[in-house]
Design a protein around this motif. Sequence first.
Motif, mmCIF file in Angstrom:
data_model
loop_
_atom_site.group_PDB
_atom_site.id
_atom_site.type_symbol
_atom_site.label_atom_id
_atom_site.label_comp_id
_atom_site.label_asym_id
_atom_site.label_seq_id
_atom_site.Cartn_x
_atom_site.Cartn_y
_atom_site.Cartn_z
ATOM 1 N N LYS A 170 0.846 -1.191 0.000
ATOM 2 C CA LYS A 170 0.000 0.000 0.000
ATOM 3 C C LYS A 170 0.882 1.242 0.000
ATOM 4 O O LYS A 170 1.973 1.253 0.569
ATOM 5 C CB LYS A 170 -0.896 0.010 1.227
ATOM 6 N N GLU B 6 -2.272 0.386 -4.421
ATOM 7 C CA GLU B 6 -1.323 -0.636 -4.025
ATOM 8 C C GLU B 6 -0.534 -1.031 -5.262
ATOM 9 O O GLU B 6 -1.056 -0.988 -6.378
ATOM 10 C CB GLU B 6 -2.053 -1.856 -3.462
ATOM 11 N N SER C 177 -6.661 0.262 -3.558
ATOM 12 C CA SER C 177 -6.583 -0.471 -2.291
ATOM 13 C C SER C 177 -7.964 -0.744 -1.692
ATOM 14 O O SER C 177 -8.120 -1.668 -0.908
ATOM 15 C CB SER C 177 -5.719 0.287 -1.281
ATOM 16 N N PRO D 207 -9.545 -4.512 -3.829
ATOM 17 C CA PRO D 207 -8.451 -5.420 -4.178
ATOM 18 C C PRO D 207 -8.816 -6.495 -5.193
ATOM 19 O O PRO D 207 -7.942 -7.083 -5.815
ATOM 20 C CB PRO D 207 -8.048 -6.048 -2.845
#
Length: 91
Positions: free
Chosen positions: A36, A49, A62, A65
Amino acid sequence: MMDVFENVTWKKSTRSDGQTGNCLEMAVADRATWRKSSRSDNNGGQCVEVAMAEVAVGVRDSKDPNGAVLVFTADEWTAFLSGAKAGEFDR
């Protein structure tokens, strides 16, 4: 670049009807190690990320995901980082 996707899991779009051939498959980077952003404050902000591979770099949201992953070659990622450090994307 396609060899980067040899050992990934492919998911077919839930919108695929299996008849028209108009479907989308997405590579799931389930074996990648995601980091991250150090700028993330964990308060639901706009964070990304990054996962590094030998020949590619993946970037994802993030907060999602399991969503889409942008994939860049190492050269593209280096050019992006250089531009960001130089202020190319500052508003």
